[in-house]
Enzyme design. Sequence first.
Site, PDB file in Angstrom:
ATOM      1  CD  GLU A 444      -1.282   1.598   8.795  1.00 22.26           C
ATOM      2  OE1 GLU A 444      -0.268   0.867   8.718  1.00 22.26           O
ATOM      3  OE2 GLU A 444      -2.411   1.155   9.054  1.00 22.26           O
ATOM      4  N   GLY A 445       3.314   3.936  10.640  1.00 22.59           N
ATOM      5  CA  GLY A 445       4.715   4.328  10.521  1.00 22.59           C
ATOM      6  C   GLY A 445       4.885   5.812  10.732  1.00 22.59           C
TER       7      GLY A 445
END
Length: 604
Positions: A444-445
Amino acid sequence: MASTYIDMETLKFLLHKVHDLESVLKNDRFEDHDKESLDMFLDSVKEFSDRELFPYFKEMDETPAHHKDGTVIVHKQVDVMMKKGGEMGLIAAPFDYEAGGLQIPFMVHTAATYIQDAANNHLPGYAGLTQGAAELIVHFANKELNDAYVPNMLSGQWGGTMCLTEPQAGSSLSDIVTKATPTDDGHYKLNGQKIFISGGDYQYVENVVHLVLARIEGAPAGTKGISLFVVPKHRIKENGDLEFNDVTTVADFQKMGQKGYCTTHLGFGDADDCKGWLVGEANQGLKYMFMMMNGARIGVGRGAAAIAMAAYQASLQYANERPQGRKLQSSGKKNPEEGQSLIIEHPDVRRMLLLQKSIAEGSISLILLASRYQDILESSKDEEEKKKAKLLLEILIPMVKTFPSEAGAQSVNTGLQVLGGYGFCEDFILQQYYRDIRIFSIYEGTTGIQSQDLLGRKVPMENGKALQLLSSEIMETIGKASNHNDLAPYAKKLGGKLKLAQEVIGSLMQYAQKGNYERYLADANLFMEFLSHITISWLWLDMATHAKVSLVSGDKTHSEEFYESKIHAMKFYFKYELTKTTSLAETLMDSETLTVKTDQEVFI
């Protein structure tokens, strides 16, 4: 394998005393719930995890998910996770009653999933991704799509995913090329590929509902032209039967950790027969996806915090059982005729265990605080309270995702050292925790992306309003701690670090003011570490203050040793971790620029 994986006493202390779940329950949305019923829910999740998750943790690592004959074969406990988890409401828990949910606070849902993550981090992701995909449909799709897909997803009969990443684009979503072509029949034809899709395909669900980012032909370039589609593996025919929707599992990824949690490469429309249905409005897909991203990033931090806790419990058990060496006498020598000491008696081992404890417990406190702000956003009727919660959540989210992932990996690595040579051996579970947690700083990043978000977007947000609110919250805790003589020195020290943070931000902001944003963000990762240490120290001071109040007032729901252990861990974090902010500040304020690319070649 260790016999325990979580500290339920600390979890409930954080929920009820430190982060005040009861005040959240006063909102109308949660009027059907109380402390006793929610504690029973958490206890039932613990029993389920003891029985169906924890015993299979090592086995799932030894028999990885794998691609075979066009599908992915996963461990049989995935079936249990989805079906029994669905029956218990573990997927539906935070949804509204109208959607088929239990309408419990997100704080409690987070705590429940944390228990599962700590028991076996390979399993909850299947349910979690299904929940996330269903949440997107509930929030943004029309009634027809809701009726068609959500009930079977919340029951665990169908799985769900979110499909963002493409082979040529990686984290750069503006470069995705998956194409959506409109038809006269109300659906779109999808064509493209997605990679790193967790829970993308497995044999224990009848269908997998993919939420896919794609670009409608003629849409604007970049992120402004991305739309969101429901693309099931099997589409629903008019008579209710399912038929293949031209979504193929091209391959899976064999990973260093989380081997039981499948990660797939999917193809859409290889035979030009993949149908997708638009969610909401065209070209709003990234906006919709990122409205759900706070929850996803809390989930990543939660998973890392859970692994750090499970690794700490395993390290602690080992240290309490392993005899080795002898304690030094006052003469500075050892008595060879004495029996061996347990390694937990050695100062260096105690230092390592306290590091694990302070990171693991500090991380879950941070996660629960973010979840509390999320609950306020969704349930409070006080607009000012909601606005404050939104800004605090925004500035915390990058740290929520990053600190448990990065510091958690450090914590598990330290646990390996506690075990010595055995930590490197497959007979002991620490090496698996070490491999499993490594992905969380990428999910997620990446840490780099989160750090740029923190310094580049969240710190300047609304002219620094979010940071001001965070500073005010910290100062409030400093004020409360200062009322206790033994906590006052730590309160003063944290106040000094807040002033140091202002100096660091002022030093960096001069580059942004001159338009030199590359230099401003060049050391964003270091700023993330710097501000995270201050934030976690605040949370530890808050925990210690609550513990101290209980000791002084005699209003104790835990043992005296429990409360003293929280105060001791706070002191440890301040001495060994908060002090790192001094060197980080020195680096951040150093004017020399060494990492921004220039004409001079440095990699020779």
